[in-house]
Design an enzyme around this catalytic site. Structure first.
Site, PDB file in Angstrom:
ATOM      1  N   GLY A  46      42.960  36.108  36.751  1.00 50.41           N
ATOM      2  CA  GLY A  46      44.254  36.708  37.048  1.00 50.41           C
ATOM      3  C   GLY A  46      44.803  36.140  38.335  1.00 50.41           C
ATOM      4  O   GLY A  46      44.050  35.605  39.162  1.00 50.41           O
ATOM      5  N   LEU A  89      40.591  35.487  44.273  1.00 49.51           N
ATOM      6  CA  LEU A  89      40.759  34.097  44.704  1.00 49.51           C
ATOM      7  C   LEU A  89      41.204  34.009  46.165  1.00 49.51           C
ATOM      8  O   LEU A  89      41.007  32.980  46.801  1.00 49.51           O
ATOM      9  CB  LEU A  89      41.778  33.381  43.805  1.00 49.51           C
ATOM     10  CG  LEU A  89      41.343  33.169  42.354  1.00 49.51           C
ATOM     11  CD1 LEU A  89      42.444  32.470  41.566  1.00 49.51           C
ATOM     12  CD2 LEU A  89      40.056  32.368  42.261  1.00 49.51           C
ATOM     13  N   HIS A 130      44.166  45.123  39.351  1.00 50.68           N
ATOM     14  CA  HIS A 130      43.892  44.278  40.525  1.00 50.68           C
ATOM     15  C   HIS A 130      45.135  43.467  40.903  1.00 50.68           C
ATOM     16  O   HIS A 130      45.539  43.436  42.072  1.00 50.68           O
ATOM     17  CB  HIS A 130      42.703  43.357  40.191  1.00 50.68           C
ATOM     18  CG  HIS A 130      42.360  42.346  41.249  1.00 50.68           C
ATOM     19  ND1 HIS A 130      41.132  42.283  41.857  1.00 50.68           N
ATOM     20  CD2 HIS A 130      43.092  41.336  41.802  1.00 50.68           C
ATOM     21  CE1 HIS A 130      41.124  41.298  42.742  1.00 50.68           C
ATOM     22  NE2 HIS A 130      42.293  40.698  42.715  1.00 50.68           N
TER      23      HIS A 130
HETATM   24 ZN    ZN Z   1      43.063  39.089  43.815  1.00 51.08          ZN
END
Ligand code: ZN
Length: 157
Positions: A46, A89, A130
């Protein structure tokens, strides 16, 4: 398609609120394609637009063959919660154990601006929650007590 640089915590952009998208044009389509390419390049499941420095309410997800881009998402949590580990990330080498809603209803728009409402559960629901947090400047490190935040690498006291 272009792979964009991903902002890393504590970049202040990650803490800002994203604005709603009002223009459903070619530039939005390009942003979605670039975000998907960036997510793939980093082996993520994502990505939210603020992570590539764009403060607009755009998120993309791809998990177990299911791919989705949501614009201006709004989450309505339903009954039940699950607890799982998450990474991000923008927070390399950090894993956090987080309790989230299992089933959710998401109201959003697609890239053409059409209003959609979907139901999700399980890990895909978790990814949407998220990524939607990113649009409010919320990161996984905010979601758990400190003892549940730990680096993947070995650490010594
Ligand atoms: Zn994130």
């Amino acid at each position: 398609m272009a792979v964009l640089p991903v902002l890393i915590y504590p970049d202040p952009i990650l803490r800002q609120q994203s604005v709603a998208v009002t223009l459903f044009d070619d530039a939005l389509d390009t942003l979605i394609q670039d975000m998907l390419a960036t997510m793939h390049a980093h082996k993520g499941v994502g990505l939210a637009a603020p992570q590539v420095g764009i403060l607009q309410q755009v998120i993309v997800m791809e998990f177990e063959g299911k791919k989705m881009a949501l614009i201006n998402p709004e989450i309505i949590p339903m009954k039940g919660t699950t607890v799982e580990e998450e990474g991000c990330l923008s927070l390399p080498d950090t894993r956090v154990i987080i309790e989230r809603a299992d089933k959710i209803i998401v109201k959003a728009q697609n890239k053409k601006g059409q209003v959609i409402q979907i139901r999700e559960k399980g890990y895909f629901s978790r990814i949407i929650q998220h990524e939607t947090d990113h649009l409010k400047g919320i990161l996984i490190i905010d979601k758990a007590p400190l003892e549940h935040v730990f680096p993947q690498a070995d650490h010594t006291l």
